[in-house]
Design a protein around this motif. Structure first.
Motif, PDB file in Angstrom:
ATOM      1  N   TRP A  33       0.823  -1.217   0.000  1.00 34.29           N
ATOM      2  CA  TRP A  33       0.000   0.000   0.000  1.00 34.29           C
ATOM      3  C   TRP A  33       0.850   1.258   0.000  1.00 34.29           C
ATOM      4  CZ3 TRP A  33      -4.701   0.120  -1.640  1.00 34.29           C
ATOM      5  CH2 TRP A  33      -5.546  -0.982  -1.471  1.00 34.29           C
ATOM      6  N   PHE A  60      -5.342   4.757   8.843  1.00 34.68           N
ATOM      7  CA  PHE A  60      -4.176   4.541   7.983  1.00 34.68           C
ATOM      8  C   PHE A  60      -3.388   5.842   7.832  1.00 34.68           C
ATOM      9  CE2 PHE A  60      -6.949   1.085   6.974  1.00 34.68           C
ATOM     10  CZ  PHE A  60      -6.107   0.023   6.682  1.00 34.68           C
ATOM     11  N   GLY A 268      -6.068   7.871   3.198  1.00 39.17           N
ATOM     12  CA  GLY A 268      -6.309   6.462   2.881  1.00 39.17           C
ATOM     13  C   GLY A 268      -7.255   6.311   1.704  1.00 39.17           C
ATOM     14  N   PRO A 457      -6.823   0.882   3.079  1.00 41.01           N
ATOM     15  CA  PRO A 457      -6.876   2.337   3.270  1.00 41.01           C
ATOM     16  C   PRO A 457      -8.201   3.016   2.924  1.00 41.01           C
ATOM     17  CG  PRO A 457      -4.806   1.712   2.266  1.00 41.01           C
ATOM     18  CD  PRO A 457      -5.624   0.465   2.313  1.00 41.01           C
TER      19      PRO A 457
END
Ligand code: ATP
Ligand code: MG
Length: 627
Positions: A33, A60, A268, A457
């Motif tokens: 990510w 996140f 996110g 996210p």
């Protein structure tokens, strides 16, 4: 069903073609990510990728500083200054093109105007507008100054609009004078005024002149958009927003349950829609993306605005009805603008099948087709693949929800063999499963609860103003670590996921569980049936019975045929007590608006969206006649 492999030409140029993406994401979830996040612009990097210390509230990019407007606009000015960001077409065929520099200038001006009207970081800005460039500009202008936008679908009645504004606490509203829908002028300002009679919390109203219809302007409260921005400079500093500051609140479709105000984050969310636009929609510089959703739904937010614009792509925005002046309008738009990526909903797909000779349209620019919102039946999938895409476009059925912000389950078009009717597998970096009621993994072909086991996210921050509902709806069945989606699904022998519908669409008849979606599916297989909806209605003897609403020419033969088909394919238990033939079904976000039908049938109330009221009334009248 046998698998269909991605077309070679497509694979060659695809953004993602290394299957190792799945294993890499599994081995190093954070790296996976973060690598997307690093492609965006951050004012300050995050300190921690994931914080689950307050589960079921997950966060996140903790303490990262980012601005969504900057990433969708300013970030592209160096290399894409004169590239089309938005191509807009109105229902009458009028069109406008905004380059990235145009967008920068317009967003900057409006954001300065909003500041001058007293809008501050954290304030809620309502947007009650059809698909207009100004709607996108408003979203990005709010984001630029750290305000939270609350988009209200233009088709909503004043009452629905007032509910959403009040629930979220909107302080300033941006709307339009009017717009055209199926050739009719809709006076939106009048609807806004009516909503503002009910909710008095709005201090300023900014009105875009779209249709030029006569409207009332309330002295001191209402401002003309063009006049307001004319005085402003384009340059506008971006507010330094936190990754977990709310970017927007959006209400779920409310197709079955009451609408919920879902809050999405800035960092996110943006990373998720950026990543999925890249790997699922495969967007590249030369693409023109046509996402047919209204901006007022999450699909419009994520795949007409934040996903494609954060990538610097070109978006086609269409304002009117997809079936006006006829049901081929969508194909006309694809041909006219050379659309390459087409993202739509099954209802529109079914409608387009009635368009006649597809080959009279040049659809050769298309290279990828996607669907979302409802199950895409195998037959519709094949039609898209063979007739529309001529076997050179992968067709990706994508599963996700307002709550998830972006795509969760879908094929990666160059990697995943496609099975018509299945949404395939979760994307890399996301873990889902199917559980039986006791929380055990379901066996192949065993229907169970679709759950999400590893957050990602794009996942929501919460439900606005209702923390109890947040916990109760999503986290009470399997605990704080397993998210209950509310959908039923099953695995096949290859681990592919097949969505069978919503858990609340399964009803109990004399102790038997019957899936309404299953009934709709078999009925839709009849050639004479254009569309249908099954709902559960209270029944003195059975507890619940089925009422079936069918879009088709009425005939006794057909009613018999429908019954026979249901009996043969599912069983007598699923036979409807009532079959009603109607001209049209009410829709919301491209889905059948079952709650409105149920309200009309059970509570005798006409609820829901203004654009649907007539349709619902007709259904109610028919019911009365049948009763
Ligand atoms: P509400 O929760 O208020 O009733 P809603 O669930 O219709 O509204 P959305 O968040 O827009 O609001 O829709 C998400 C739902 O749409 C999913 O939970 C699922 O039921 C359905 N859905 C989305 N994509 C797909 C798909 N590809 N296949 C099957 N169903 C899908
Ligand atoms: Mg839902």
């Amino acid at each position: 069903m046998k698998s269909i492999y991605p077309p070679e030409d497509f694979v060659e140029k695809a953004n993602v073609k290394d299957p190792a993406i799945y294993s890499k994401a599994k081995e190093n979830w954070i790296d996976y990510w973060e690598s997307f996040a690093k492609e965006l612009h951050w004012f300050e990097p995050w300190e921690k990728f994931f914080d689950d210390s307050k589960a079921p509230y997950y966060r996140f990019f903790v303490n990262g500083k980012i601005n969504a407007s900057y990433n969708c606009v300013d970030r592209h000015l160096k290399e894409k200054r004169n590239k089309a960001a938005i191509i807009w077409e109105g229902e009458k065929g009028e069109n406008r093109v905004l380059t990235y520099f145009d967008l920068y200038r317009e967003v900057g001006k409006l954001s300065n105007a909003l500041r001058n009207l007293g809008v501050k970081k954290g304030d809620k800005v309502g947007i009650y507008m059809p698909n207009l460039p100004e709607a996108v500009i408003s979203m990005l202008a709010a984001a630029r100054i750290g305000a939270t936008h609350v988009f209200i679908f233009a088709g909503f009645s004043p009452k629905s609009a007032a509910f959403r504004m009040k629930d979220s606490g909107v302080k300033l509203l941006i709307t339009a004078d009017g717009y055209y829908r199926r050739g009719n002028l809709i006076n939106l300002k009048e609807k806004a005024d009516e909503a503002l009679e009910e909710y008095k919390g709005v201090e300023n109203v900014v009105v875009v002149r779209r249709a030029g219809n006569e409207i009332d302007m309330k002295e001191g409260r209402d401002h003309d958009y063009a006049e307001l921005v004319r005085k402003e400079k384009a340059k506008s500093e971006c507010e330094i927003t936190d990754a977990n500051d709310p970017l927007f609140i959006i209400y779920t479709s409310g197709s079955v349950a009451e609408p919920k105000g879902i809050i999405h984050s800035t960092g996110g969310y943006l990373v998720h829609v950026y990543a999925t636009s890249k790997i699922v929609l495969d967007l590249k510089d030369e693409d023109v993306l046509f996402c047919t959703a209204d901006l007022g739904w999450i699909t419009g937010h994520s795949y007409s605005v934040y996903g494609p614009l954060s990538l610097g792509a070109t978006v086609l925005l269409y304002e009117g009805a997809p079936d006006y002046p006829d049901i081929c309008r969508t194909f006309e738009l694809i041909e006219k603008y050379g659309v390459t990526v087409f993202y739509t909903v099954p209802t529109l797909v079914r409608m387009l099948q009635g368009c006649g000779n597809i080959d009279s349209f040049d659809l050769s620019t298309l290279r990828l087709i996607g669907s979302v919102g409802e199950p895409l039946e195998a037959e519709n999938w094949l039609w898209l693949y063979e007739e529309v895409g001529k076997k050179k476009c992968p067709v990706v059925d994508t599963w996700w929800q307002t709550e998830t912000g972006g795509i969760v389950i879908a094929p990666i078009p160059a990697l995943t063999p496609m099975k018509p009717g299945s949404v395939s597998k979760p994307l890399p970096g996301i873990e889902v499963d199917i559980y039986d009621s006791g929380g055990k993994k379901a066996k192949p072909y065993q229907l169970g609860h679709l759950v999400i086991k590893k957050m990602f996210p794009g996942f929501m921050l919460g439900i606005h103003g209702d923390p109890k509902a947040y916990v109760q709806l999503y986290w009470s069945k399997f605990g704080k670590r397993v998210y209950l989606t509310g959908d039923y699904a099953y695995y096949d022998e290859d681990g592919y996921i097949w969505i069978s519908g919503r858990a609340d669409d399964v009803i109990n008849i004399s102790g038997h569980r019957v899936s309404l979606v299953e009934i709709e599916k078999v009925v839709k297989e009849l050639r004479e049936v254009a569309d249908c909806a099954a709902i559960g209605v209270p029944d003195r003897i059975k507890g619940t019975a089925i009422a079936l609403f069918v879009v088709a020419e009425k005939s006794d033969d057909l009613a018999e045929k429908i019954k026979k088909k249901i009996e043969e394919d599912i069983g007598r238990i699923a036979l409807p007590r009532l079959i009603v033939f109607v001209k049209e079904l009410p829709k919301t976000a491209g889905k059948v608006f079952k709650r409105a039908i149920a309200d009309a049938v059970i509570k005798k109330e006409i609820s829901g969206i203004a654009s649907n009221v007539e349709v619902v009334k007709k259904i109610a009248e028919k019911i009365d006649k049948n009763a």
